[in-house]
Design a protein around this motif. Structure first.
Motif, PDB file in Angstrom:
ATOM      1  N   GLU A  80       0.813  -1.206   0.000  1.00 45.95           N
ATOM      2  CA  GLU A  80       0.000   0.000   0.000  1.00 45.95           C
ATOM      3  C   GLU A  80       0.852   1.264   0.000  1.00 45.95           C
ATOM      4  OE1 GLU A  80      -2.867  -0.107   3.100  1.00 45.95           O
ATOM      5  OE2 GLU A  80      -3.953  -1.824   2.266  1.00 45.95           O
ATOM      6  N   GLY A  81       2.055   1.196   0.564  1.00 51.44           N
ATOM      7  CA  GLY A  81       2.895   2.379   0.617  1.00 51.44           C
ATOM      8  C   GLY A  81       4.351   2.072   0.302  1.00 51.44           C
ATOM      9  N   ILE A  82       5.037   2.974  -0.377  1.00 54.97           N
ATOM     10  CA  ILE A  82       6.463   2.829  -0.676  1.00 54.97           C
ATOM     11  C   ILE A  82       7.159   4.161  -0.403  1.00 54.97           C
ATOM     12  CG2 ILE A  82       8.202   2.420  -2.460  1.00 54.97           C
ATOM     13  CD1 ILE A  82       6.407   0.424  -3.735  1.00 54.97           C
ATOM     14  N   MET A  83       8.224   4.108   0.403  1.00 54.33           N
ATOM     15  CA  MET A  83       9.066   5.268   0.673  1.00 54.33           C
ATOM     16  C   MET A  83      10.396   5.093  -0.049  1.00 54.33           C
ATOM     17  SD  MET A  83       8.561   6.032   4.752  1.00 54.33           S
ATOM     18  CE  MET A  83       6.941   6.403   5.432  1.00 54.33           C
ATOM     19  N   PHE A  84      10.950   6.186  -0.524  1.00 55.96           N
ATOM     20  CA  PHE A  84      12.256   6.129  -1.180  1.00 55.96           C
ATOM     21  C   PHE A  84      12.870   7.522  -1.188  1.00 55.96           C
ATOM     22  CE2 PHE A  84       9.071   6.945  -4.433  1.00 55.96           C
ATOM     23  CZ  PHE A  84       9.618   7.997  -5.158  1.00 55.96           C
ATOM     24  N   THR A  85      14.155   7.578  -1.492  1.00 52.52           N
ATOM     25  CA  THR A  85      14.856   8.853  -1.604  1.00 52.52           C
ATOM     26  C   THR A  85      15.420   9.014  -3.000  1.00 52.52           C
ATOM     27  OG1 THR A  85      16.944   7.891  -0.821  1.00 52.52           O
ATOM     28  CG2 THR A  85      15.497   8.895   0.835  1.00 52.52           C
ATOM     29  N   VAL A  86      15.598  10.280  -3.373  1.00 56.34           N
ATOM     30  CA  VAL A  86      16.312  10.630  -4.596  1.00 56.34           C
ATOM     31  C   VAL A  86      17.368  11.663  -4.225  1.00 56.34           C
ATOM     32  CG1 VAL A  86      14.335  10.151  -6.098  1.00 56.34           C
ATOM     33  CG2 VAL A  86      14.681  12.467  -5.197  1.00 56.34           C
ATOM     34  N   GLU A 146      18.520  -1.027   1.061  1.00 58.99           N
ATOM     35  CA  GLU A 146      17.803   0.231   1.299  1.00 58.99           C
ATOM     36  C   GLU A 146      18.779   1.400   1.266  1.00 58.99           C
ATOM     37  OE1 GLU A 146      14.412   2.025   4.346  1.00 58.99           O
ATOM     38  OE2 GLU A 146      15.526   0.202   4.867  1.00 58.99           O
ATOM     39  N   GLY A 147      18.469   2.397   0.428  1.00 62.81           N
ATOM     40  CA  GLY A 147      19.332   3.551   0.251  1.00 62.81           C
ATOM     41  C   GLY A 147      20.337   3.419  -0.869  1.00 62.81           C
ATOM     42  N   GLN A 148      20.446   2.242  -1.478  1.00 63.19           N
ATOM     43  CA  GLN A 148      21.411   2.030  -2.555  1.00 63.19           C
ATOM     44  C   GLN A 148      20.895   2.608  -3.868  1.00 63.19           C
ATOM     45  OE1 GLN A 148      22.382  -2.078  -3.217  1.00 63.19           O
ATOM     46  NE2 GLN A 148      23.499  -1.679  -5.098  1.00 63.19           N
ATOM     47  N   GLU A 149      21.802   3.168  -4.661  1.00 59.05           N
ATOM     48  CA  GLU A 149      21.425   3.697  -5.972  1.00 59.05           C
ATOM     49  C   GLU A 149      20.933   2.565  -6.879  1.00 59.05           C
ATOM     50  OE1 GLU A 149      23.673   5.562  -9.876  1.00 59.05           O
ATOM     51  OE2 GLU A 149      24.306   6.249  -7.892  1.00 59.05           O
ATOM     52  N   ILE A 150      19.767   2.764  -7.487  1.00 57.94           N
ATOM     53  CA  ILE A 150      19.180   1.777  -8.381  1.00 57.94           C
ATOM     54  C   ILE A 150      19.221   2.250  -9.828  1.00 57.94           C
ATOM     55  CG2 ILE A 150      17.077   0.482  -8.937  1.00 57.94           C
ATOM     56  CD1 ILE A 150      18.431  -0.430  -6.391  1.00 57.94           C
ATOM     57  N   ILE A 210      19.469  10.800  -9.132  1.00 52.70           N
ATOM     58  CA  ILE A 210      19.748   9.447  -8.640  1.00 52.70           C
ATOM     59  C   ILE A 210      18.503   8.944  -7.899  1.00 52.70           C
ATOM     60  CG2 ILE A 210      21.171   8.040  -7.094  1.00 52.70           C
ATOM     61  CD1 ILE A 210      23.416  10.104  -7.488  1.00 52.70           C
ATOM     62  N   PHE A 211      18.065   7.738  -8.217  1.00 54.47           N
ATOM     63  CA  PHE A 211      16.928   7.094  -7.548  1.00 54.47           C
ATOM     64  C   PHE A 211      17.447   5.936  -6.704  1.00 54.47           C
ATOM     65  CE2 PHE A 211      13.926   3.534  -7.535  1.00 54.47           C
ATOM     66  CZ  PHE A 211      12.848   4.107  -6.878  1.00 54.47           C
ATOM     67  N   SER A 237      23.191  -9.959  -3.732  1.00 57.08           N
ATOM     68  CA  SER A 237      23.511  -8.546  -3.905  1.00 57.08           C
ATOM     69  C   SER A 237      24.512  -8.124  -2.839  1.00 57.08           C
ATOM     70  CB  SER A 237      22.251  -7.691  -3.820  1.00 57.08           C
ATOM     71  OG  SER A 237      21.291  -8.111  -4.756  1.00 57.08           O
ATOM     72  N   GLY A 238      25.001  -6.885  -2.943  1.00 61.00           N
ATOM     73  CA  GLY A 238      25.982  -6.438  -1.968  1.00 61.00           C
ATOM     74  C   GLY A 238      26.136  -4.940  -1.941  1.00 61.00           C
ATOM     75  N   ALA A 239      26.842  -4.443  -0.957  1.00 56.94           N
ATOM     76  CA  ALA A 239      27.123  -3.022  -0.819  1.00 56.94           C
ATOM     77  C   ALA A 239      28.416  -2.865  -0.050  1.00 56.94           C
ATOM     78  CB  ALA A 239      25.976  -2.314  -0.094  1.00 56.94           C
ATOM     79  N   GLU A 240      28.923  -1.640   0.048  1.00 53.91           N
ATOM     80  CA  GLU A 240      30.166  -1.401   0.770  1.00 53.91           C
ATOM     81  C   GLU A 240      29.998  -1.582   2.271  1.00 53.91           C
ATOM     82  OE1 GLU A 240      32.210   1.747  -2.373  1.00 53.91           O
ATOM     83  OE2 GLU A 240      31.846   2.337  -0.304  1.00 53.91           O
TER      84      GLU A 240
END
Length: 987
Positions: free
Chosen positions: A364-370, A465-469, A476-477, A930-933
């Protein structure tokens, strides 16, 4: 009957009383002849009555039936023998018989004339002969004013291909080779739109089975000529015939009704040993005509179906030529351009957030940053939705991150608030901000967005979460989080991450408040204008050089060196010695006083008898959401360490209706008992009125005791209606980790029938009940020792047997050589705060192996400041009770000889049983795609533990030497993702 046959056949089947010869003198009314038979209705069977009625009719007409008639309907005033019927008819013939007033019911008339047309009965999902209520050859309609309904896909195929040809040209056949995997999609319209079908989509499809019992599929559109349909309105229906390849008289059975996103599996398709998966990808009833898009995937074909939008929304991010004079109009918004100077490139720019797959799940809801690479203004957002309907849609925004603002609308601005038409998962739903409103984001700034709609937004699970897609030259999304139920992140909202919105961000690139200096702009621009063939002074357009030196160097050197040099030297020497000596003596005693009745946790030494406020009416919630459903669901639960008593089950239903609900149970797993009633006990059988999807339905009045370590299965089934038990599918998952201590939810399936032997196609694996299970804890976890004493075995008198030496017993292992001047400040003085729960039987006389060379400034005295009074010797969680509260109800789990069973029991710790309680490993995930720093996570201790190491997998694929830092903090990381001062560097 006359009008409905004409409607279902679109004029191909006309009923008339033009008999081609005059029989008016024989009729008592238009189309009606009355005869008297020479048999008694009360003493004769139906065969004798029919024969007498036929003879009397032929005598009155003067010729044999059917004569010049295509169909003859016999109506009896009543039935007195062998009367368990409303009407009957002869197959592929002309005669039908009706008792009493049933001749007035259009549904009954069409059903019996259907038999005359060689149509067999239509059975339902429960395997009964007449219960397919998507088809008039079931028995759905028993009213004299309701009858606008037609037939199922199998009957439609037979009518189209078997000689009558009502729907000729709009049928399809699926018959793939089983030599290799394959994938295809088909678009269907309903029978009601047969003549409103400009694309000539099929109304029915035959799915070859490799034998004569083929499957048939269609879109059960409930409108127009089919508006009185009685089951699975506007769903995809799959039907199987019992022989004849669908071309002749054959009983059919409804196998599946699919809503959007649901899948039906045909196992061992065509004898291949492989599966055919049929999925309702899209259902759109707001289009004209309404349609359903269905995919057929044989043998798990690894395909990415074409996206509904063009993939290359924008050309490559850099110009293909280096001539600066061609900048505006090259589809790239350069740093020297904006929405005013070059609207062709910089206005209404679209950043698409997905590549090939829009995702199969929704929330029902999605939060994200740009993050803006340059000044820009977001003007609208588009998204794929789960359903096609009119629903409230809201978009909130705020500068910066959303982590601390996810639980309410405080701190957010509402920029879109409207009820709009949603287009489903194949066509984007646009949400432009009203009144030309724009969300301006300065260069380098982060902006958060939150989209909410009950129609549910499609998402993907990707990255962290917070990773550039996705990104382009300006924006940047980043990956965000989803709120499955409720509007904000509150208890019960089921927040999950990472989740990536599938949609498009529309923005304008606006003029910078600090435009670039004129020198780099004019220099390269003028020479190419005068002489295009000359080499430009600079090898590339002016904008890339401008952005590269400004943005990239500034961020990289500033953030990296500052964080590393500041936090590492400062935190390491100060925090490490301070926390290490403090934690060892005080960690275990601290939790001891919090144990006890009334703390909201049913502890190992408590039960429903001794502490009802903590151990009665406990609730286990398998799933907070339920997007799919079936007529029934089976699931199993396991009692962990203690006997539990299950007292009620709550579930959500697909809609509100009066239904009969049954609950079965059995000891052990349901596997092997899915299709038979043998081995099950019926514990609930009652009519209820379901509340629909939003509110749960409570089933209680039973008490099912599950002994410690045992598994109990349940089967919840809705009898005789098209109402479904809702659940959440978890594909390919056999066991789920849902537990809240004493009880664990193990696994579940969906069932489209009750008990039908041999029909595994009606089972849907990996289904998790949307509801809750209420239970009581019957006994305590600790099985008493054979002869429990009244006090701990080796109780210390008033102090430890051997007083501690001048150094803390469990000092830090890797403390710095030279202790910091101000540490530890208060650690040993007030330790142990309370009784040390892990006090050894014989306190070691020697100090720690790696004690600090310089004793801490405030060293502990020769005895602890607060002398323990009554110290339990070996009970890390609770000491043994003076006497057992109740005898064990099942085989003992704990006792004096359990050490060495690879389980650290509540009565053991690292000292009393090091084999079971030291170097314990918790595997967080068996794989990682997947992975991140970096990664943040949190753990929750059920009892006092000491974490000694962390293992992780690296994403490089090759061995290399790298710098690794590990930080830690008490409590959640939520809200401290960017605050280095809250963390302690421990590695």
């Amino acid at each position: 009957m006359t009008s409905q046959f004409a409607a279902c056949s679109f004029g191909q089947f006309q009923i008339t009383n033009d008999y081609s010869r005059n029989i008016d003198d024989k009729l008592s009314d238009v189309g009606v002849m009355t005869v008297t038979i020479n048999r008694s209705l009360t003493n004769s069977g139906r065969g004798a009555v029919y024969s007498a009625a036929r003879t009397a009719t032929e005598t009155k007409l003067g010729y044999a039936l059917p004569g010049n008639f295509d169909h003859v309907m016999f109506v009896l005033e009543d039935c007195y023998q062998d009367c368990g019927w409303a009407a009957y008819a002869y197959i592929n013939a002309w005669g039908s018989v009706y008792k009493k007033n049933y001749y007035r019911y259009p549904g009954v008339q069409l059903h019996e004339i259907g038999h005359n047309l060689n149509l067999a009965h239509s059975g339902g999902l429960d395997g009964s002969t007449y219960t397919d209520h998507t088809c008039l050859m079931g028995n759905p309609l028993y009213q004299d004013d309701v009858g606008e309904m037609c037939f199922n896909p199998a009957k439609n195929f037979q009518i189209a291909e078997g000689g009558n040809a009502w729907y000729s040209g709009n049928v399809d056949v699926y018959n793939p080779s089983t030599a290799q995997p394959s994938f295809t999609t088909k678009t269907f319209v309903g029978i009601a739109d047969y003549q409103n079908n400009p694309q000539n989509h099929p109304v029915t499809m035959k799915i070859e089975s490799g034998g004569s019992s083929d499957y048939f599929m269609g879109f059960n559109r409930a409108t127009g000529v089919n508006i009185d349909n009685d089951e699975a309105d506007d769903e995809v229906t799959i039907v199987q015939v019992n022989g004849s390849n669908g071309l002749d008289y054959s009983q059919s059975y409804l196998r599946a009704t699919l809503r959007q996103g649901e899948t039906y599996r045909i196992s061992n398709y065509k004898g291949s040993g492989k599966n055919l998966l049929i999925t309702a990808e899209t259902i759109n009833i707001n289009a004209n005509p309404g349609f359903a898009v269905v995919s057929l995937n044989f043998d798990n074909a690894n395909v990415n179906p074409p996206t509904p939008q063009p993939t290359p929304l924008r050309p490559t991010p850099l110009p293909t030529t280096s001539a600066p004079t061609r900048a505006c109009g090259n589809d790239v918004c350069l740093a020297t351009e904006n929405d005013v100077t070059c609207p062709a490139d910089c206005a209404d720019v679209e950043l698409r957030t997905w590549s090939n797959d829009v995702g199969a799940r929704a929330a029902e809801g999605i939060m994200f940053t740009v993050q803006a690479k340059r000044p820009l203004a977001i003007t609208g957002i588009s998204s794929f939705t789960q359903t096609t309907d009119n629903a409230l849609t809201q978009i909130y925004t705020r500068p910066g991150g959303y982590i601390l603002y996810a639980d309410s609308e405080d701190g957010w601005d509402l920029v879109f608030d409207d009820t709009i038409q949603h287009n489903g998962n194949s066509v984007l739903t646009e949400m432009p901000f009203a009144n030309n409103q724009r969300v301006v984001i300065p260069s380098g700034a982060v902006q958060s967005f939150y989209i909410y709609t009950p129609s549910r937004l499609r998402y993907r699970e990707e990255g962290t979460e917070g990773q550039e897609i996705q990104s382009d030259e300006s924006l940047i999304f980043n990956a965000g989080r989803a709120i499955a139920v409720t509007k904000w992140d509150v208890p019960g909202s089921n927040v999950v991450s990472p989740r990536v919105l599938s949609g498009i961000l529309t923005y304008d690139a606006i003029e910078s408040a600090n435009p670039a200096t004129p020198a780099p702009t004019r220099n390269p621009t003028q020479p190419p204008t005068t002489g295009p063939t000359n080499q430009p002074l600079t090898p590339s357009p002016t904008s890339p050089p401008t952005n590269a030196p400004t943005n990239a160097p500034t961020s990289a050197p500033t953030s990296a060196p500052t964080n590393v040099s500041t936090s590492a030297p400062t935190n390491a020497p100060t925090n490490a010695p301070t926390n290490a000596p403090t934690a060892q003596p005080t960690l275990n005693p601290t939790s001891s006083p919090t144990l006890g009745c009334g703390n909201g946790f049913c502890e190992a030494d408590e039960s429903g008898d001794t502490c009802p406020e903590d151990c009665l009416d406990l609730i286990l919630i398998p799933s907070e959401v339920g997007g799919n459903g079936a007529y029934g669901t089976m699931f199993s639960v396991t009692a962990l360490e203690r006997d539990v008593e299950i007292t009620s089950i709550n579930f959500h239903a697909s809609q509100s209706a009066g239904v009969q609900v049954q609950v079965y149970t059995r000891r052990g797993s349901f596997e092997g008992f899915e299709l038979t009633e043998d081995g099950w006990d019926l514990i609930f059988d009652s009519p209820i009125t379901t509340n629909g999807r939003s509110d749960p339905n409570v089933l209680d009045g039973f008490n099912v005791v599950v002994p410690s370590g045992e598994t109990q299965s349940f089967f919840l089934y809705i009898e005789g209606e098209s109402i479904r038990v809702m659940y959440e599918p978890l594909a390919n998952i056999e066991q789920t980790p849902f537990s809240n201590g004493p009880l664990r939810f193990d696994q579940g399936i969906g069932k489209m029938s009750k008990f039908i032997a041999g029909d595994e196609s009606l089972l849907y694996s990996g289904r998790i009940l949307h509801g809750q299970i209420t239970y009581n804890v019957v006994n305590i976890a600790n099985v008493p020792t054979p002869s429990p004493t009244n006090a701990p075995t080796n109780t210390p008198t008033n102090a430890p047997t051997n007083a501690p030496t001048n150094a803390p017993t469990n000092a830090p292992f890797n403390a710095p050589t030279n202790a910091p001047t101000n540490a530890p400040t208060n650690a040993p003085t007030n330790a142990p705060t309370n009784v040390p729960t892990n006090a050894p039987i014989n306190v070691p006389t020697n100090g720690p192996t790696n004690a600090p060379t310089n004793v801490p400034t405030n060293a502990p005295t020769n005895a602890p400041t607060n002398i323990p009074t009554n110290a339990p010797t070996l009970a890390p969680m609770t000491g043994p009770t003076p006497s057992p509260t109740s005898p064990p109800t099942a085989k003992p789990t704990f006792g004096t000889a359990v050490c060495g069973n690879d389980i650290c029991e509540p009565t053991e710790d690292s000292i009393s049983c090091p084999g079971d309680c030291t170097d314990i490993k918790l595997a967080a995930s068996p794989d990682g795609g997947s992975g991140a720093e970096g990664i943040m996570f949190e753990v929750n201790a059920v009892r006092d533990v000491i974490i000694t190491s962390l293992d992780f997998h690296c994403a490089t694929g090759v061995s290399s030497n790298v710098d690794v830092e590990v930080y830690s903090k008490p409590g959640s990381f939520d809200g401290f993702e960017g605050d280095v001062t809250a963390w302690q560097l421990i590695h």
